[in-house]
Every structure is written in C-alpha cells, then in structure tokens.
Design a protein around this motif. Structure first.
Motif, mmCIF file in Angstrom:
data_model
loop_
_atom_site.group_PDB
_atom_site.id
_atom_site.type_symbol
_atom_site.label_atom_id
_atom_site.label_comp_id
_atom_site.label_asym_id
_atom_site.label_seq_id
_atom_site.Cartn_x
_atom_site.Cartn_y
_atom_site.Cartn_z
ATOM 1 N N LYS A 251 0.710 -1.676 0.029
ATOM 2 C CA LYS A 251 0.047 0.288 0.124
ATOM 3 C C LYS A 251 1.144 0.832 0.305
ATOM 4 N N GLN A 252 1.747 1.388 0.664
ATOM 5 C CA GLN A 252 2.687 2.198 0.721
ATOM 6 C C GLN A 252 4.193 2.601 -0.651
ATOM 7 N N GLY A 253 3.580 1.698 -1.592
ATOM 8 C CA GLY A 253 4.878 1.364 -2.432
ATOM 9 C C GLY A 253 6.064 0.988 -2.499
ATOM 10 N N ILE A 254 6.543 -0.187 -1.180
ATOM 11 C CA ILE A 254 7.888 0.174 -0.756
ATOM 12 C C ILE A 254 8.085 -1.382 -2.146
ATOM 13 N N VAL A 255 7.571 -1.984 -2.194
ATOM 14 C CA VAL A 255 7.293 -3.047 -3.001
ATOM 15 C C VAL A 255 6.056 -3.505 -3.657
ATOM 16 N N THR A 256 5.973 -4.134 -4.804
ATOM 17 C CA THR A 256 4.940 -3.902 -5.502
ATOM 18 C C THR A 256 4.056 -5.820 -5.381
ATOM 19 N N ALA A 257 3.374 -6.306 -4.818
ATOM 20 C CA ALA A 257 2.188 -7.636 -4.355
ATOM 21 C C ALA A 257 2.738 -8.218 -5.469
ATOM 22 N N GLN A 258 3.256 -8.703 -6.562
ATOM 23 C CA GLN A 258 4.223 -9.017 -7.348
ATOM 24 C C GLN A 258 5.141 -9.699 -6.746
ATOM 25 N N GLU A 259 6.204 -8.629 -6.983
ATOM 26 C CA GLU A 259 7.540 -8.674 -6.182
ATOM 27 C C GLU A 259 7.795 -9.417 -4.819
ATOM 28 N N ALA A 260 7.033 -8.987 -4.337
ATOM 29 C CA ALA A 260 7.073 -9.567 -2.634
ATOM 30 C C ALA A 260 5.916 -11.339 -2.646
ATOM 31 N N ILE A 261 5.329 -11.480 -2.913
ATOM 32 C CA ILE A 261 4.504 -12.668 -3.539
ATOM 33 C C ILE A 261 6.038 -13.862 -4.665
#
Length: 344
Positions: A251-261
C-alpha cells in the motif's frame, strides 16, 4: 475409507525430491505420464512425506472474512480448479466459520485438496486437543485432515506447555495413530528462537509454518535462522505472511504484491500460504503462480537490499514486535486481554 484417503495413501509411495538450495521441483515431471502445462501451478515435495503440494496455498483466515460465505466457497473451488490443492485453516478462525465455509466448498472435491487445520489448545491438555480435532473434522465435513498443526507458538513458555506430559504433542501422536490426521507440524510468527526451541525436542514434525517475506531477511530472520534447519531435517517449510500480514508495504509503495509474493515463493519452501478474501486477489495470485519461475539469487538479494533500510527495525513485521496478530484464544489462555482491550 473415502476416496481422498485412498488417493493420498497411493501418493504416499511417490518419492520426494529434497529441496536444498533455491527452489527445487519446478521442472519435475508431473505425477503420471503427461508433462505439466507451461502455465500450471508448480507442485513441490512436501518434505520427506512423499506427497506433493501446490507452490501456492489458500489461507484459511481470509476465507472466513467475507460476510457472504459464497465468496469463500467460490475462492476455494476456483483455486482447486486452477491447480491449487493446499488448503490452510485453524480451529479458531472466525470462531469456526472458516472451517465451516471450507467444508462446504470441499463437498465433492475433497480428493483434490491437501487439507490442513490447526489445533488451538494454547497450553491446554491432550483431551482438549482431541475435542478440537473432532469439532474441526465435523466443520470440514471429512473423516481426516492431511495436516494438523499446533497453532501460534507465540508465547515465551509455549514450547514447554506443548511438550509437557499430557500436552498437545501427545495429541498429535494419538491422532496420527487413529488415522484422523496424516501429518503433523506447528506454526508461529513471533520469534525464530521459539521455533528452534520447539525443534530442539527432536519430535518428528512433518512440517513447520513460519513467516517468510523479503522484510524478514533483515529483522529477526526466520529465513536465516530456522529455514536452513528445516531443510537439513527434510521438514516441509510452509511460508506465510508474504505481504507481512497487512500488505502495508504494498500500500505504501515499498514493494509490489508481485515482487513480494515472487520473493516468498522463490524461497526453498513447500508452499506459500496467501490470504485471499476476494476472487480478484485469487486471480492476482494465480497470475503470479501459473508457470512460476523463481527469482534468481541476485534478484532476491537486490530486493532485500532495496527494503533493508525500512525492514531492519521491524516496522513492517508487527507480528514479531507486538501482540497485534495474537488471536483471542491464545490471549485468553495466557491471561492477556482480548483484542481491542489492550489500551486504557
């Protein structure tokens, strides 16, 4: 004996390929003679059990969140149809609602699922654990679960309580002997040290569930302190909290959901459990998991380095630093006030 048990007993004879470095098993031949589709959900060895599970799993807590239970049912059934077989749950999720929804969703599809739930004794004895198992089986509308895990090892004295004479660990052994569970394990999100104390007893756990995400690598790291030991012992690692439990870094733009998953799924785990409370989130995760190609070691290191400045103080992993994620069942047994009553 129902068809799901016959199927999994047959699968138990299939040899597992051990995961040592990175992600193994992505290019293994599919069970049977047909080659896997290029966009299939990868199947991975579940530790040394001889069973394979989908690299992505459905989190049980989020299944009970939608007011309309048909949403949860649809998520589970669409996930199964897409090739996800790992189903996570727990006795206390939404006071049993999550198990009930999952039980309804699995009617006629039980043989497609690797079904897990968790026992929530939080220090109570073997008898309470066995009572909870019977309640879980009834809600899930099945005569056995594939995996039964001790839930939420999060309090300083939990290992001693679980392994005391007449404790929940004895229930794991009994349930396995009775054929009501196939495999056993434990979960926790609080501290690598607690996981290591559980493992120090040498009990033959089949699996361990632990928080694994790109932020974990810089703060009280389960990836560094616990994961290597699980791989050494060929205990199936189950990753959770790939988005840190609340997705705030996304939500804060640190990482994308795709990057994290992708990072979480690129670790040497059997399965990454993801909370999905809408079909849209399921479809987002399926897009990542289909034909999954793990990150390289260099890509993973670069992403860890990118988030390290904001990861090192634990601000994005509140499940390690606070009681925000401790459930009310555990709070009650340990004498803490329920959620919503901690201030004042």
């Amino acid at each position: 004996m129902d068809s799901s048990r016959r199927k999994f007993l047959k699968l138990a004879g299939v040899a597992a390929v051990a995961t040592q470095v990175g992600v193994a098993g992505e290019t293994e031949a599919a069970q049977g003679s047909a080659a896997p589709s290029p966009d299939a959900i990868p199947m991975r060895p579940f530790g040394k059990t001889g069973v394979k599970v989908s690299a992505l799993g459905v989190g049980g807590f989020h299944i009970g969140k939608p007011k309309d239970e048909q949403v949860g049912i649809r998520i589970i059934q669409q996930a199964l149809d897409a090739g996800i077989n790992f189903m996570d749950n727990a006795w206390d999720y939404h006071q049993g609602r999550s198990e009930e929804v999952m039980g309804k969703a699995l009617q006629g599809r039980r043989d497609k699922a690797f079904l897990m739930t968790k026992v929530c004794t939080h220090g109570r004895d073997k008898n309470v654990a066995m009572q909870q198992l019977e309640q879980s089986l009834k809600r899930l509308q099945t005569d056995h679960v594939d995996l039964w895990q001790i839930h939420e090892v999060a309090y300083a004295n939990d290992p001693e309580l679980h392994f005391q004479k007449g404790g929940v660990v004895e229930a794991l052994e009994l349930a396995k002997k009775q054929g009501k569970v196939r495999f056993v394990g434990f979960t926790g999100h609080k501290s690598p040290e607690l996981h290591l104390r559980m493992l120090k007893h040498g009990f033959p756990f089949d699996s361990v569930q632990l928080p694994l995400n790109v932020f974990d690598g810089s703060f009280r790291s389960f990836e560094k302190e616990v994961l290597p030991l699980l791989l050494q012992r060929k205990i199936a690692p189950i990753g959770m909290k790939s988005l840190t439990g609340n997705a705030n870094p996304v939500k804060q733009g640190i990482v994308t959901a795709q990057e994290a998953i992708r990072y979480a799924m690129s670790l040497p785990v059997a399965v990454t459990v993801s909370g999905m409370d809408s079909v849209e989130i399921l479809e987002q995760n399926l897009a990542i998991a289909r034909g999954f190609k793990p990150m390289t070691k260099q890509e993973m290191a670069a992403l860890r380095d990118k988030v390290a400045p904001v990861a090192a103080d634990g601000r994005y992993e509140l499940f390690k630093t606070s009681m925000v994620y401790e459930g009310n069942e555990g709070r009650k047994q340990h004498g803490f006030p329920p959620q919503g009553e901690l201030q004042g």
